[in-house]
Scaffold this motif. Structure first.
Motif, PDB file in Angstrom:
ATOM      1  N   VAL A  45      -2.531   7.660   0.887  1.00  0.00           N
ATOM      2  CA  VAL A  45      -3.880   7.491   1.204  1.00  0.00           C
ATOM      3  C   VAL A  45      -4.630   8.768   1.111  1.00  0.00           C
ATOM      4  O   VAL A  45      -3.728   9.792   1.380  1.00  0.00           O
ATOM      5  CB  VAL A  45      -3.759   7.227   2.811  1.00  0.00           C
ATOM      6  CG1 VAL A  45      -5.197   7.389   3.441  1.00  0.00           C
ATOM      7  CG2 VAL A  45      -3.189   5.892   3.147  1.00  0.00           C
ATOM      8  N   PHE A  75       0.711  -1.193   0.060  1.00  0.00           N
ATOM      9  CA  PHE A  75       0.142  -0.006   0.038  1.00  0.00           C
ATOM     10  C   PHE A  75       0.731   1.145  -0.106  1.00  0.00           C
ATOM     11  O   PHE A  75       1.921   1.278   0.761  1.00  0.00           O
ATOM     12  CB  PHE A  75      -0.970  -0.082   1.263  1.00  0.00           C
ATOM     13  CG  PHE A  75      -1.822  -1.216   1.294  1.00  0.00           C
ATOM     14  CD1 PHE A  75      -2.638  -1.249   0.333  1.00  0.00           C
ATOM     15  CD2 PHE A  75      -1.936  -2.092   2.285  1.00  0.00           C
ATOM     16  CE1 PHE A  75      -3.775  -2.489   0.461  1.00  0.00           C
ATOM     17  CE2 PHE A  75      -2.594  -3.380   2.090  1.00  0.00           C
ATOM     18  CZ  PHE A  75      -3.547  -3.525   1.377  1.00  0.00           C
ATOM     19  N   VAL A 133      -7.112   4.267  -0.242  1.00  0.00           N
ATOM     20  CA  VAL A 133      -5.902   3.377  -0.270  1.00  0.00           C
ATOM     21  C   VAL A 133      -5.346   2.820  -1.450  1.00  0.00           C
ATOM     22  O   VAL A 133      -6.049   2.308  -2.172  1.00  0.00           O
ATOM     23  CB  VAL A 133      -5.594   2.393   0.733  1.00  0.00           C
ATOM     24  CG1 VAL A 133      -4.196   1.754   0.904  1.00  0.00           C
ATOM     25  CG2 VAL A 133      -6.209   2.881   2.262  1.00  0.00           C
TER      26      VAL A 133
END
Length: 801
Positions: A707, A704, A718
């Motif tokens: 954000v 990831f 995300v």
């Protein structure tokens, strides 16, 4: 039957209908056939309904009952003919095809037929009783007077059904004859001799029987009413003229299909009297159905389009209509409404049978003259007869494609035998007058049209309701896209559909400008500025509008507004693929439109492949996603639930791929974070939202990256850390969209991978149906339709485990 309604020998209603058959027969025999084709219009068969009845008390082990059990077939098979047969064969494992009379109803049109039968029995009985000496003349007089008054009432009833009926000589003759009988029997004075009494009885009985024969010929009618509830996705109530064709030819009955199309065209086209009464029938049906706010009715197809274009007189063939019943009604209420609608429509169709039959009798010379002209033209040059020859060839190609599909599976011919049950009742081909379709309660079509078409319906000065431009634009684009993908059941109709589409892309067409601007706004919201600027360079306004609308379809299908990174790369892809200079250089608007469709097809293929790859990448990272969710809500009173397309994909994985249908790849993981301590979404404060953002940011993982948080929508997005390629560019895709919500009552969930909660199959089915109803881009809609079927299939399997 011979009656006072006959105009003169050789020019009866049946002669006119058989003249239509003769022209069609000649047209089809211009081609060399294995056997000469014959077509006739037989005496009218009975009205009927066809549906399903359970074979036993047990529910099917796999498929649920017909409430949309075979929705999966809507996309699984390429050919519509094969889909229909497969669906019926599956149902036949658990149900019996039930052919029966139309549903009974105590309504005027059905009662008229019964009343005439009663009057015929009364005349026969009193005549026999008088001749046998068991009935006095005065008793006969009273009985005959009652019958004459009843027949006069029926004549007045028929006369008042439609403005045309007052001009039908037959009805006036019946009415006049009844009044003469009433006057005769009422004004009799003094005692009568036996011979005079016998003479009066003979005259009265003869005239009553003549009137009965005439009225029966109208109310028996020349058209047939059918109710078909055996079709997978909709119910069909139809008024048609039945014909017999021999031979039928092939497993798909291709000769019958070709003949039906031509019989319908020949009956309707260039018959002004039929256009006039059909128009009033549609307006009348509109009034009948318009009193229920949970019902919407409109004219669709080519006829509906002709009203949108303000050229109703240019409409061709039968009148194809649609009834929508509010899909948000409780299930029982929906069915209650459907049966009330069915009852009302059947009564009206019976009335229209009377109107059509009476007018057919009065206008038989016009129909016969038209068929004689067509036969002469056909004999002179088969290719110059109102397109009959070309249309027959088009249908023959279509039927040949179906035959090829059938030939690939020997069982298909056997499975197709169920169709004979209905063909034997009303003929194996037909000339259609009115089709009334009712999409089934859980179909995508019903929800789509209730939500997106109903509010755009307008009415002509004649009271004919029809949809606005968006309905026809989306429909024609979808049909052409289907042709370009090589899976259309009627590819030869593409030029005709393109012509119709271009006719709608004009500012004077109701709803066009607003729809074009709305689609442009969709593209602007997704910030597809480069593509919109490129489209603006197309000089032809129709073609520019077409490209704008297609771009809007892509935005909605790929949820570009939700993922700005994808939107930016898509914008580059779409703009680079659009060669506006080459489009502007093309000489015809048709070729320019074809170039835009080619552009659309290229984008669709590219994006379909890309989204499949993106969906697989998302599925490969299920452990990362579930780990992030677990760490984010750790120690919190929060219930995370995976929803939307990603939840469907996870259900399919747990199903071990046993569902026959495919599931569309997930765009990203939609995850709701439910707060059980919040009574409403308003109880979720900004501090609570920011605390959740902080927790998401605190989780470290190689998968990831960025954000993005939006406190107004309470969403946290995300994105992936690693970019993925899209044509010449690349982007970091959206992976998860968290939304903070209050806990709803009765949330239906299931356990997914690593113990995370998934939305259960039933609410996901509802979600998927809504998503598919909101998407008009053809390829994505097809995938969502298959996904909808897969959900139904998995839910059926889950119920029997």
């Amino acid at each position: 039957m011979p009656s006072i309604c006959d105009i003169k020998p050789g020019e009866t209603a049946l002669d006119g209908l058989n003249g239509v058959a003769d022209v069609t027969q000649m047209a089809m025999n211009t081609q060399q056939q294995p056997d000469p084709i014959t077509i006739v219009c037989p005496p009218k068969p009975d009205d009927y309904a066809v549906g399903w009845v359970k074979k036993g008390p047990q529910e099917p082990a796999f498929w649920p009952p017909y409430p949309e059990a075979v929705a999966f077939l809507s996309a699984f098979e390429k050919s519509s003919a094969v889909r229909r047969v497969r669906a019926t064969a599956m149902m036949d494992a658990y149900y019996t095809l039930d052919v029966r009379e139309l549903p009974k109803s105590d309504l005027d049109a059905r009662n008229v037929r019964g009343n005439l039968e009663d009057q015929q029995k009364a005349v026969t009985a009193m005549s026999a009783a008088y001749n046998a000496g068991t009935l006095s003349f005065s008793a006969f007089q009273n009985s005959a007077l009652d019958v004459a008054k009843e027949l006069a009432y029926i004549s007045r009833y028929l006369n008042n059904l439609d403005a045309s009926m007052a001009k039908v000589p037959c009805i006036k003759r019946c009415s006049d004859m009844c009044e003469e009988i009433i006057a005769l029997l009422t004004n009799l004075k003094g005692p009568l001799t036996v011979n005079t009494a016998v003479q009066i009885v003979v005259e009265v009985v003869t005239n009553l029987n003549t009137v009965l024969a005439a009225l029966t010929s109208i109310t028996t009618g020349y058209s047939v009413i059918t109710n078909n509830e055996s079709i997978p996705n909709f119910f069909l109530m139809r008024l048609l003229v039945a014909y017999k064709i021999n031979p039928v030819q092939s497993a798909t009955n291709s000769y019958a299909s070709i003949a039906s199309s031509q019989l319908t065209a020949l009956l309707h086209n260039k018959q002004q009297w039929l256009f006039d009464i059909m128009q009033r029938m549609i307006a009348d049906l509109t009034k009948v159905l318009g009193s229920n706010e949970d019902v919407s009715f409109y004219l669709k197809g080519g006829r509906g389009l002709s009203y949108l274009l303000k050229k109703p007189e240019e409409g061709e063939n039968d009148w194809d209509t649609q009834i929508l019943i509010n899909p948000h009604l409780p299930y029982d209420k929906w069915w209650e409404t459907y049966y009330a609608v069915q009852n009302a429509v059947n009564n009206r169709l019976t009335r229209y049978d009377f109107i059509f039959s009476a007018n057919l009798m009065a206008n038989a010379p016009s129909l016969i003259a038209a068929t004689n002209t067509a036969k002469a033209a056909l004999a002179n040059d088969p290719k110059l007869t109102d397109g009959i020859f070309d249309a027959a060839m088009s249908l023959a190609i279509q039927a040949s494609l179906d035959d090829q599909d059938f030939a690939q599976d020997e069982d298909m011919v056997l499975e197709n035998e169920w169709q004979q049950a209905t063909r034997n009742l009303s003929g194996n081909c037909k000339a259609e007058l009115i089709d009334v379709g009712v999409p089934r309660v859980c179909t995508i079509e019903l929800l789509e049209q209730w939500e997106h078409v109903r509010d755009g319906i307008t009415s002509s000065a004649q009271g004919i309701p029809f949809p606005g431009a968006p309905y026809f634009i989306d429909e024609f684009i979808g049909m052409i896209r289907e042709c370009d993908a090589g899976v259309s059941p009627s590819p030869t109709k593409r030029p005709k559909r393109l012509k119709r589409l271009l006719n709608v892309l004009l500012p004077e067409v109701t709803g066009f400008t607003a729809f074009r601007d709305a689609q442009a706004a969709v593209g602007a919201t997704a910030q597809l500025n480069t593509s919109l600027q490129k489209i603006a360079q197309i000089t032809n306004a129709q073609i520019s509008a077409l490209a704008t609308i297609m771009l809007g379809q892509f935005c909605t299908a790929y949820e570009l507004a939700a993922d700005p990174n994808l939107a930016q790369n898509f914008d580059d892809l779409a703009a680079d693929a659009l060669d506006t200079a080459a489009i502007n250089a093309l000489m015809s608007v048709d070729s320019q439109a074809d170039a835009v469709f080619k552009w659309c097809h290229t984008i669709s293929k590219t994006m379909t492949a890309h989204l499949a790859l993106r969906g697989k990448t998302l599925s490969d990272h299920v452990p990362d996603i579930t780990d992030l969710v677990a760490k984010t809500v750790q120690g919190e009173r929060i219930s995370p639930v995976i929803e939307g397309s990603f939840a469907i994909c996870l259900h399919q994985q747990m199903n071990n791929g046993e569902a026959r249908n495919k599931v569309a790849p997930a765009e990203f993981a939609t995850i709701s974070l439910y707060y059980p301590d919040c009574a409403s979404d308003g109880d979720i404060t900004e501090d609570m939202f920011q605390a959740m953002v902080t927790k998401v940011l605190a989780v470290e993982t190689p998968y990831f990256g960025a954000v993005a948080a939006n406190p107004q929508t309470r969403t946290i997005k995300v994105f992936a850390k690693q970019a993925i390629p899209l044509q010449a560019g690349s982007y970091a895709p959206l992976v998860i969209e968290f939304t903070l919500r209050s806990m709803p009552i009765g949330l239906n969930t299931a356990i997914g991978p690593q113990g995370i909660l998934l939305l259960a199959l039933q609410p996901l089915t509802v979600w998927c149906r809504g998503r598919a109803a909101g998407v008009s881009e053809w390829a994505t809609r097809l995938q969502l339709t298959e996904t909808y079927g897969a959900l139904i299939e998995m839910a059926a399997q889950a119920r029997v485990v």
